[in-house]
Scaffold this motif. Structure first.
Motif, PDB file in Angstrom:
ATOM      1  N   PHE A  91      -8.773  -2.401  -1.915  1.00 28.31           N
ATOM      2  CA  PHE A  91      -9.656  -1.256  -2.111  1.00 28.31           C
ATOM      3  C   PHE A  91      -8.999  -0.048  -2.037  1.00 28.31           C
ATOM      4  O   PHE A  91      -9.194   0.871  -3.023  1.00 28.31           O
ATOM      5  CB  PHE A  91     -10.539  -1.295  -0.984  1.00 28.31           C
ATOM      6  N   CYS A  92      -7.912   0.151  -1.265  1.00 33.90           N
ATOM      7  CA  CYS A  92      -7.041   1.532  -1.093  1.00 33.90           C
ATOM      8  C   CYS A  92      -6.286   1.454  -2.601  1.00 33.90           C
ATOM      9  O   CYS A  92      -5.935   2.964  -2.893  1.00 33.90           O
ATOM     10  CB  CYS A  92      -6.248   1.516   0.069  1.00 33.90           C
ATOM     11  N   ILE A  93      -5.558   0.469  -2.901  1.00 32.00           N
ATOM     12  CA  ILE A  93      -4.965   0.691  -4.109  1.00 32.00           C
ATOM     13  C   ILE A  93      -5.816   0.918  -5.210  1.00 32.00           C
ATOM     14  O   ILE A  93      -5.539   1.781  -6.260  1.00 32.00           O
ATOM     15  CB  ILE A  93      -4.066  -0.838  -4.389  1.00 32.00           C
ATOM     16  N   LEU A 100       0.700  -1.152   0.019  1.00 30.67           N
ATOM     17  CA  LEU A 100      -0.005  -0.090   0.051  1.00 30.67           C
ATOM     18  C   LEU A 100       0.617   1.321  -0.013  1.00 30.67           C
ATOM     19  O   LEU A 100       0.694   1.942  -0.551  1.00 30.67           O
ATOM     20  CB  LEU A 100      -0.882   0.050   1.123  1.00 30.67           C
ATOM     21  N   THR A 101       1.926   1.390   0.938  1.00 36.28           N
ATOM     22  CA  THR A 101       2.953   2.469   1.025  1.00 36.28           C
ATOM     23  C   THR A 101       3.568   2.674  -0.439  1.00 36.28           C
ATOM     24  O   THR A 101       3.646   3.952  -0.852  1.00 36.28           O
ATOM     25  CB  THR A 101       3.810   2.316   2.060  1.00 36.28           C
ATOM     26  N   GLY A 102       4.060   1.699  -1.010  1.00 34.68           N
ATOM     27  CA  GLY A 102       4.565   1.721  -2.319  1.00 34.68           C
ATOM     28  C   GLY A 102       3.749   2.142  -3.523  1.00 34.68           C
ATOM     29  O   GLY A 102       4.251   3.150  -3.916  1.00 34.68           O
ATOM     30  N   THR A 103       2.583   1.780  -3.436  1.00 34.68           N
ATOM     31  CA  THR A 103       1.735   2.274  -4.381  1.00 34.68           C
ATOM     32  C   THR A 103       1.340   3.690  -4.109  1.00 34.68           C
ATOM     33  O   THR A 103       1.311   4.401  -5.302  1.00 34.68           O
ATOM     34  CB  THR A 103       0.251   1.528  -4.157  1.00 34.68           C
ATOM     35  N   ILE A 104       1.085   4.077  -2.979  1.00 28.37           N
ATOM     36  CA  ILE A 104       0.920   5.562  -2.710  1.00 28.37           C
ATOM     37  C   ILE A 104       2.075   6.340  -3.022  1.00 28.37           C
ATOM     38  O   ILE A 104       2.169   7.316  -3.846  1.00 28.37           O
ATOM     39  CB  ILE A 104       0.395   5.798  -1.216  1.00 28.37           C
ATOM     40  N   GLY A 122      -3.768  -9.700   9.433  1.00 24.49           N
ATOM     41  CA  GLY A 122      -3.910 -10.888   8.638  1.00 24.49           C
ATOM     42  C   GLY A 122      -4.826 -11.518   8.275  1.00 24.49           C
ATOM     43  O   GLY A 122      -4.974 -12.618   7.600  1.00 24.49           O
ATOM     44  N   SER A 123      -6.205 -10.966   8.184  1.00 25.81           N
ATOM     45  CA  SER A 123      -7.482 -11.561   8.083  1.00 25.81           C
ATOM     46  C   SER A 123      -7.817 -11.191   6.633  1.00 25.81           C
ATOM     47  O   SER A 123      -6.873 -10.374   5.942  1.00 25.81           O
ATOM     48  CB  SER A 123      -8.303 -10.876   8.906  1.00 25.81           C
ATOM     49  N   PHE A 124      -8.738 -11.852   6.083  1.00 22.70           N
ATOM     50  CA  PHE A 124      -9.151 -11.496   4.609  1.00 22.70           C
ATOM     51  C   PHE A 124      -9.285 -10.076   4.466  1.00 22.70           C
ATOM     52  O   PHE A 124      -9.109  -9.383   3.599  1.00 22.70           O
ATOM     53  CB  PHE A 124     -10.413 -12.400   4.224  1.00 22.70           C
ATOM     54  N   ARG A 125     -10.089  -9.306   5.621  1.00 26.40           N
ATOM     55  CA  ARG A 125     -10.725  -8.054   5.558  1.00 26.40           C
ATOM     56  C   ARG A 125      -9.426  -7.223   5.263  1.00 26.40           C
ATOM     57  O   ARG A 125      -9.679  -6.087   4.551  1.00 26.40           O
ATOM     58  CB  ARG A 125     -11.385  -7.787   6.809  1.00 26.40           C
ATOM     59  N   GLU A 126      -8.255  -7.347   5.998  1.00 27.41           N
ATOM     60  CA  GLU A 126      -7.087  -6.607   5.739  1.00 27.41           C
ATOM     61  C   GLU A 126      -6.828  -6.425   4.351  1.00 27.41           C
ATOM     62  O   GLU A 126      -6.565  -5.362   3.824  1.00 27.41           O
ATOM     63  CB  GLU A 126      -5.900  -7.257   6.574  1.00 27.41           C
ATOM     64  N   TYR A 127      -6.694  -7.650   3.605  1.00 21.18           N
ATOM     65  CA  TYR A 127      -6.131  -7.534   2.035  1.00 21.18           C
ATOM     66  C   TYR A 127      -7.372  -7.137   1.411  1.00 21.18           C
ATOM     67  O   TYR A 127      -6.675  -6.409   0.285  1.00 21.18           O
ATOM     68  CB  TYR A 127      -5.633  -9.282   1.738  1.00 21.18           C
ATOM     69  N   ALA A 128      -8.563  -6.972   1.678  1.00 24.93           N
ATOM     70  CA  ALA A 128      -9.644  -6.553   0.774  1.00 24.93           C
ATOM     71  C   ALA A 128      -9.504  -5.003   0.831  1.00 24.93           C
ATOM     72  O   ALA A 128      -9.388  -4.251  -0.008  1.00 24.93           O
ATOM     73  CB  ALA A 128     -10.813  -7.248   1.453  1.00 24.93           C
ATOM     74  N   PHE A 129      -8.960  -4.558   2.136  1.00 23.48           N
ATOM     75  CA  PHE A 129      -8.964  -3.282   2.498  1.00 23.48           C
ATOM     76  C   PHE A 129      -7.828  -2.332   1.746  1.00 23.48           C
ATOM     77  O   PHE A 129      -7.927  -1.535   1.277  1.00 23.48           O
ATOM     78  CB  PHE A 129      -8.651  -2.865   4.149  1.00 23.48           C
ATOM     79  N   VAL A 130      -6.559  -3.256   1.779  1.00 23.17           N
ATOM     80  CA  VAL A 130      -5.574  -2.797   0.954  1.00 23.17           C
ATOM     81  C   VAL A 130      -5.722  -2.891  -0.450  1.00 23.17           C
ATOM     82  O   VAL A 130      -5.431  -1.852  -1.163  1.00 23.17           O
ATOM     83  CB  VAL A 130      -4.215  -3.800   1.361  1.00 23.17           C
TER      84      VAL A 130
END
Length: 148
Positions: free
Chosen positions: A134-136, A9-13, A124-132
């Motif tokens: 979404f942000c990307i 996420l940080t690299g993308t931003i 580490g949850s699925f929601r974490e990866y979905a959030f990342v």
């Protein structure tokens, strides 16, 4: 968040803002800096590590002060734009790490002992990866819209 989420996420931003691979790499490195400063649970024991996790190394004022110091140092020391840019993005990466941690738990606020944040998901949850993800998508959609 997991380190892979922070770096991605940080690299993308950073790349969306700078389009500079060196600044992007510095931000991605900075994205793990607060956790690297603390060490690992294996190096000091789970309970000791957990009691120190998201402490002073996650205090945003520290990184803001370092960025401000860099801005002032340009006037007093040698000036190499690339060097100062990379250091600045390293600390911006650490700030983004803290902001990212603030959506999955509490981090220091104005003072190192004040804790602020929300818990949208577990680490580490699925929601974490979905959030990342979404942000990307939001970052790239924003870039697309701005170019129209």
């Amino acid at each position: 968040m997991k380190w892979v989420s922070h770096v991605t996420l940080t690299g993308t931003i950073a790349y969306a803002i700078t389009a500079d691979p060196m600044c992007t790499a510095a931000a991605a490195l900075g994205a793990v800096l607060p956790d690297k400063i603390e060490g690992t649970p294996a190096s000091q024991g789970w309970s000791t590590w957990r009691s120190r996790h998201r402490g002073w190394s996650h205090w945003p004022v520290l990184y803001l002060a370092l960025i401000g110091g860099l801005a002032q140092a340009k006037a007093y020391f040698f000036y190499d734009a690339a060097f100062f840019s990379v250091l600045t993005w390293l600390f911006i990466g650490a700030l983004l790490h803290i902001a990212e941690d603030a959506v999955c738990g509490k981090v220091p606020g104005i003072t190192p002992t004040q804790k602020v944040g929300i818990r949208l998901f577990s680490v580490g949850s699925f929601r974490e990866y979905a959030f990342v993800l979404f942000c990307i998508v939001v970052v790239y959609a924003g870039q697309y819209i701005l170019r129209i």
